[in-house]
Design an enzyme around this catalytic site. Structure first.
Site, PDB file in Angstrom:
ATOM      1  N   GLU A 116       0.861  -1.190   0.000  1.00 29.68           N
ATOM      2  CA  GLU A 116       0.000   0.000   0.000  1.00 29.68           C
ATOM      3  C   GLU A 116       0.894   1.237   0.000  1.00 29.68           C
ATOM      4  O   GLU A 116       2.102   1.129   0.235  1.00 29.68           O
ATOM      5  CB  GLU A 116      -0.906  -0.004   1.246  1.00 29.68           C
ATOM      6  CG  GLU A 116      -1.878  -1.167   1.278  1.00 29.68           C
ATOM      7  CD  GLU A 116      -2.854  -1.083   2.454  1.00 29.68           C
ATOM      8  OE1 GLU A 116      -2.793  -0.094   3.206  1.00 29.68           O
ATOM      9  OE2 GLU A 116      -3.658  -2.010   2.601  1.00 29.68           O
ATOM     10  N   GLY A 120       4.888  -0.789   2.733  1.00 27.23           N
ATOM     11  CA  GLY A 120       5.727  -1.482   1.759  1.00 27.23           C
ATOM     12  C   GLY A 120       6.462  -2.613   2.450  1.00 27.23           C
ATOM     13  O   GLY A 120       5.934  -3.702   2.623  1.00 27.23           O
ATOM     14  N   GLU A 353       8.981  -7.877  -4.361  1.00 32.29           N
ATOM     15  CA  GLU A 353       8.847  -9.062  -3.488  1.00 32.29           C
ATOM     16  C   GLU A 353       9.833  -8.996  -2.321  1.00 32.29           C
ATOM     17  O   GLU A 353      10.410  -9.993  -1.908  1.00 32.29           O
ATOM     18  CB  GLU A 353       8.992 -10.364  -4.291  1.00 32.29           C
ATOM     19  CG  GLU A 353       7.782 -10.561  -5.184  1.00 32.29           C
ATOM     20  CD  GLU A 353       7.462 -11.998  -5.508  1.00 32.29           C
ATOM     21  OE1 GLU A 353       7.729 -12.876  -4.666  1.00 32.29           O
ATOM     22  OE2 GLU A 353       6.909 -12.224  -6.592  1.00 32.29           O
TER      23      GLU A 353
END
Length: 368
Positions: A116, A120, A353
């Site tokens: 968001e 993070g 990721e």
């Protein structure tokens, strides 16, 4: 055989469009069509749901070979796995049948909504809310940096169901693109992977049936983290492919380019650069394949190996692509040659990721 198949497909159907996809910042539809036709767009889906049932290593090889031709296109199989793996790991049988079947058939891609604007690396600090209303949940909030947003039909969304419990108050849901109240921001203007749209996803009173929750209430964050243990390896695979593409191109170039009356490949300084590039790439590949085997077995040290593979392979990819640009000299810096695109594409593998700084925290906490 799998590698040869994917490489042939990537070279024939994906590589010819890679430069245009980057230049025009457009979704690589040709790649999606080719991958779907060959049943390579979501190879991880188990056979019982109509998928190819590929194991973690086979999935890595598919992503690696597609990324060698076009990094943006490799996010089709990679993010389909990322988005749908929470359903595979924690979803009810009904949910698996409902969503994995269409994914396997190519009827819709899957994206993953965790980050968001203010959450993070600290994903547990998310603010997107899901409130129970009878047999429904109502979602409100914003997700940012969502790969393939707007193109994907299905979204795994993490939302807070109990604000008092922090990470244990987060639940996971499947949201469909067609659900009322779902909308998307403008595509981000990015340094690399320009063919893969990255957009915000907005949830404005999105009402979804309660049976679209993935797993039990409050287990969403645990599912999200478990998913990343497996899917960080797919980012390592993407990094390997980008690096391999750059090394292959540079290797060919130095044999053709002549200076001082001979190919620059004859100079020891150039040879040493190529030797280091190849050595580091192979080290990254072996670590990634080892991590993939651990992913398949769900070994106890998977968290360490997933983080290590992603971190090391992406750092190596950044180094190799930068060296490839150097080996091409001034030509490497121009868009007429593919290595500058590969260098730009490689950068994101160190960030998404989980940044490589976060990977080092994960590794330190999970030393084998």
């Amino acid at each position: 055989m799998l590698r040869e198949t994917v490489r042939a497909l990537a070279e024939a159907k994906i590589a010819p469009h890679a430069a245009a996809v980057d230049e025009e910042a457009r979704f690589p539809q040709e790649a999606l069509d080719a991958l779907t036709a060959a049943d390579l767009h979501a190879v991880h889906v188990p056979e019982e749901y109509g998928g190819a049932g590929a194991d973690a290593l086979a999935t890595v090889i598919v992503i690696e070979e597609v990324a060698r031709a076009c990094a943006s296109s490799s996010l089709i199989p990679a993010v389909n796995k990322l988005g749908s793996l929470p359903v595979v790991l924690s979803g009810s049988e009904a949910l698996k049948k409902k969503y994995l079947g269409p994914l396997a058939k190519g009827d819709g891609m899957f994206s993953y909504c965790l980050s968001e604007p203010d959450a993070g690396s600290d994903a547990a600090g998310m603010k997107t809310r899901a409130v129970r209303d009878g047999d429904f949940w109502v979602l409100n909030g914003v997700k940012r940096w969502i790969t393939n947003a707007g193109v994907s039909e299905y979204y795994t969304v993490m939302a807070v169901t109990d604000p008092e419990k922090r990470s244990k108050g987060i639940s996971a849901f499947v949201v469909e693109k067609s659900d009322e109240g779902v909308s998307f921001g403008a595509p981000e203007k990015k340094l690399g992977i320009k063919g893969s749209p990255t957009r915000e996803v907005y949830f404005d009173n999105v009402r979804i049936p309660a049976d679209r929750m993935i797993g039990e209430e409050g287990t969403g964050f645990a599912t999200a983290m478990k998913t990343l243990d497996h899917t960080r390896i797919t980012i390592a695979a993407q990094a390997l492919g980008i690096a391999q593409g750059a090394l292959d191109y540079a290797k060919g170039y130095v044999q053709e380019r002549k200076q001082f009356g001979k190919p620059i490949a004859d100079f020891q300084g150039v040879q040493f650069m190529l030797a280091d590039m190849a050595m580091k790439l192979e080290a990254a590949r072996q670590l990634t394949y080892s991590a993939a085997a651990k992913s398949e077995r769900v070994d106890g040290d998977l968290t360490f190996f997933g983080a290590a593979a992603k971190c090391f392979a992406s750092d190596v990819a950044m180094e190799i692509t930068t060296d490839a640009v150097q080996l091409l000299g001034g030509y490497g810096y121009t868009r007429d040659y593919p290595v500058e695109r590969m260098m730009r594409d490689a950068k994101i593998t160190q960030i998404y990721e989980g940044t490589n700084q976060v990977q080092r925290i994960v590794m330190a906490r999970n030393l084998p």
